[in-house]
Write a protein that holds these residues in place. Sequence first.
Motif, PDB file in Angstrom:
ATOM      1  N   ASP A 175     -57.899  44.306 -24.357  1.00 55.61           N
ATOM      2  CA  ASP A 175     -56.570  44.497 -24.937  1.00 55.61           C
ATOM      3  C   ASP A 175     -55.624  43.365 -24.580  1.00 55.61           C
ATOM      4  N   ASP A 176     -56.133  42.327 -23.930  1.00 59.51           N
ATOM      5  CA  ASP A 176     -55.306  41.185 -23.556  1.00 59.51           C
ATOM      6  C   ASP A 176     -55.529  40.056 -24.561  1.00 59.51           C
ATOM      7  N   MET A 177     -55.089  38.859 -24.223  1.00 61.58           N
ATOM      8  CA  MET A 177     -55.259  37.751 -25.154  1.00 61.58           C
ATOM      9  C   MET A 177     -56.741  37.420 -25.341  1.00 61.58           C
ATOM     10  N   PRO A 178     -57.132  36.943 -26.539  1.00 57.49           N
ATOM     11  CA  PRO A 178     -58.532  36.568 -26.767  1.00 57.49           C
ATOM     12  C   PRO A 178     -58.984  35.505 -25.775  1.00 57.49           C
ATOM     13  N   SER A 179     -60.225  35.597 -25.362  1.00 53.80           N
ATOM     14  CA  SER A 179     -60.746  34.638 -24.389  1.00 53.80           C
ATOM     15  C   SER A 179     -60.705  33.212 -24.930  1.00 53.80           C
ATOM     16  N   ALA A 180     -60.891  33.036 -26.230  1.00 54.83           N
ATOM     17  CA  ALA A 180     -60.844  31.691 -26.816  1.00 54.83           C
ATOM     18  C   ALA A 180     -59.444  31.092 -26.672  1.00 54.83           C
ATOM     19  N   HIS A 181     -58.428  31.923 -26.853  1.00 52.75           N
ATOM     20  CA  HIS A 181     -57.051  31.450 -26.679  1.00 52.75           C
ATOM     21  C   HIS A 181     -56.800  31.081 -25.225  1.00 52.75           C
ATOM     22  N   ALA A 182     -57.323  31.898 -24.321  1.00 54.65           N
ATOM     23  CA  ALA A 182     -57.184  31.597 -22.899  1.00 54.65           C
ATOM     24  C   ALA A 182     -57.830  30.260 -22.566  1.00 54.65           C
ATOM     25  N   ARG A 183     -59.000  30.006 -23.124  1.00 52.61           N
ATOM     26  CA  ARG A 183     -59.686  28.737 -22.870  1.00 52.61           C
ATOM     27  C   ARG A 183     -58.877  27.558 -23.407  1.00 52.61           C
ATOM     28  N   GLU A 184     -58.292  27.717 -24.572  1.00 49.68           N
ATOM     29  CA  GLU A 184     -57.462  26.646 -25.138  1.00 49.68           C
ATOM     30  C   GLU A 184     -56.292  26.323 -24.225  1.00 49.68           C
ATOM     31  N   ARG A 185     -55.667  27.368 -23.663  1.00 48.38           N
ATOM     32  CA  ARG A 185     -54.509  27.155 -22.797  1.00 48.38           C
ATOM     33  C   ARG A 185     -54.911  26.588 -21.437  1.00 48.38           C
ATOM     34  N   LEU A 186     -56.008  27.064 -20.895  1.00 48.40           N
ATOM     35  CA  LEU A 186     -56.378  26.708 -19.524  1.00 48.40           C
ATOM     36  C   LEU A 186     -57.221  25.448 -19.424  1.00 48.40           C
ATOM     37  N   GLY A 187     -57.934  25.112 -20.497  1.00 50.00           N
ATOM     38  CA  GLY A 187     -58.803  23.949 -20.453  1.00 50.00           C
ATOM     39  C   GLY A 187     -60.186  24.282 -19.908  1.00 50.00           C
ATOM     40  N   PRO A 188     -61.055  23.273 -19.833  1.00 43.07           N
ATOM     41  CA  PRO A 188     -62.459  23.513 -19.481  1.00 43.07           C
ATOM     42  C   PRO A 188     -62.731  23.726 -18.000  1.00 43.07           C
ATOM     43  N   ASP A 189     -61.754  23.449 -17.131  1.00 44.22           N
ATOM     44  CA  ASP A 189     -62.014  23.445 -15.696  1.00 44.22           C
ATOM     45  C   ASP A 189     -61.647  24.747 -14.994  1.00 44.22           C
ATOM     46  N   LYS A 190     -61.194  25.735 -15.742  1.00 39.80           N
ATOM     47  CA  LYS A 190     -60.831  27.013 -15.140  1.00 39.80           C
ATOM     48  C   LYS A 190     -61.892  28.065 -15.453  1.00 39.80           C
ATOM     49  N   ILE A 191     -62.014  29.036 -14.560  1.00 43.08           N
ATOM     50  CA  ILE A 191     -62.962  30.140 -14.722  1.00 43.08           C
ATOM     51  C   ILE A 191     -62.331  31.207 -15.619  1.00 43.08           C
ATOM     52  N   ILE A 192     -63.071  31.662 -16.614  1.00 45.24           N
ATOM     53  CA  ILE A 192     -62.593  32.752 -17.466  1.00 45.24           C
ATOM     54  C   ILE A 192     -63.575  33.907 -17.404  1.00 45.24           C
ATOM     55  N   GLY A 193     -63.051  35.065 -17.015  1.00 38.95           N
ATOM     56  CA  GLY A 193     -63.837  36.292 -16.987  1.00 38.95           C
ATOM     57  C   GLY A 193     -63.357  37.250 -18.050  1.00 38.95           C
ATOM     58  N   LEU A 194     -64.240  38.090 -18.527  1.00 39.71           N
ATOM     59  CA  LEU A 194     -63.928  39.024 -19.606  1.00 39.71           C
ATOM     60  C   LEU A 194     -64.503  40.396 -19.283  1.00 39.71           C
ATOM     61  N   SER A 195     -63.709  41.434 -19.467  1.00 37.51           N
ATOM     62  CA  SER A 195     -64.181  42.806 -19.267  1.00 37.51           C
ATOM     63  C   SER A 195     -64.930  43.289 -20.501  1.00 37.51           C
ATOM     64  N   ILE A 196     -66.084  43.908 -20.286  1.00 40.64           N
ATOM     65  CA  ILE A 196     -66.809  44.524 -21.390  1.00 40.64           C
ATOM     66  C   ILE A 196     -67.242  45.922 -20.967  1.00 40.64           C
ATOM     67  N   GLU A 197     -67.228  46.832 -21.935  1.00 40.57           N
ATOM     68  CA  GLU A 197     -67.567  48.216 -21.615  1.00 40.57           C
ATOM     69  C   GLU A 197     -68.422  48.889 -22.677  1.00 40.57           C
ATOM     70  N   SER A 198     -68.853  48.111 -23.688  1.00 44.68           N
ATOM     71  CA  SER A 198     -69.655  48.710 -24.754  1.00 44.68           C
ATOM     72  C   SER A 198     -70.560  47.659 -25.373  1.00 44.68           C
ATOM     73  N   GLU A 199     -71.593  48.127 -26.085  1.00 44.82           N
ATOM     74  CA  GLU A 199     -72.494  47.216 -26.779  1.00 44.82           C
ATOM     75  C   GLU A 199     -71.752  46.422 -27.850  1.00 44.82           C
ATOM     76  N   GLU A 200     -70.829  47.066 -28.520  1.00 39.94           N
ATOM     77  CA  GLU A 200     -70.066  46.380 -29.566  1.00 39.94           C
ATOM     78  C   GLU A 200     -69.323  45.178 -29.006  1.00 39.94           C
ATOM     79  N   VAL A 201     -68.690  45.378 -27.869  1.00 41.37           N
ATOM     80  CA  VAL A 201     -67.958  44.281 -27.233  1.00 41.37           C
ATOM     81  C   VAL A 201     -68.925  43.217 -26.718  1.00 41.37           C
ATOM     82  N   ALA A 202     -70.041  43.641 -26.122  1.00 40.13           N
ATOM     83  CA  ALA A 202     -71.011  42.695 -25.569  1.00 40.13           C
ATOM     84  C   ALA A 202     -71.548  41.759 -26.643  1.00 40.13           C
TER      85      ALA A 202
END
Length: 221
Positions: A89-116
């Motif tokens: 329910d937060d910002m898309p991980s792709a948007h986070a990567r664009e803002r943070l750049g390639p050198d930061k760690i990005i984690g994502l919560s998943i709780e279902s097969e659909e999300v996985a």
Amino acid sequence: MMPFDLSLYLVLDPDLCRRHSMVETAMAAIAGGATIVQLRDKTAGTDGLVRVGRDLMRAMEGTNVPLIVNDDIEAAIAIGAHGLHVGQDDMPSAHARERLGPDKIIGLSIESEEVARKVDRTVVDYVGIGPIFATPTKPDHKPAIGFDGLENLSRMVGLPSVAIGGLKREHVMPVLESGANGLAVVSAICGQPDPKAAAAEIAENLRSARAKRMAGAFKAQ
């Protein structure tokens, strides 16, 4: 990118850290064997997260333990944190990567097969899978998935993974057997009388469980 180890992932909780501050709890846990620290506080706002996060960064300097900020990318940037963890329910991980750049760690919560199935492995560095059990530290969580769900999702997503949701030291072996790289804990360390000792017990269980699994694999050859 700073190397990271998901073995013992501490999620800081401000309410549980009233006996020991979040900085004191984090440093004690690191001394006991915590390998990664997440700053999570849904009520502090960005300014409050930045104040605590900067204190954490100063205290954790030289430990080689990354600091991850939960949800708030503006706080993560201001703190200079090593990474960001986002939920569905937060910002898309792709948007986070664009803002943070390639050198930061990005984690994502998943709780279902659909999300996985939708996880972009070119963007996300690790996933948090859960909740394994229902937990009072996050009352708005999705339904518990248990260890069968953890095994299924960790296999599907094909990324380093950490299990979360009501986990204690006695759950180390089933977490590893389910294919996760480690476990995330909140109350098992935060709010404990001795956070260092609590972390050390989990860390020792991790070492013991991995040794047993390696011995079993060797015997099976």
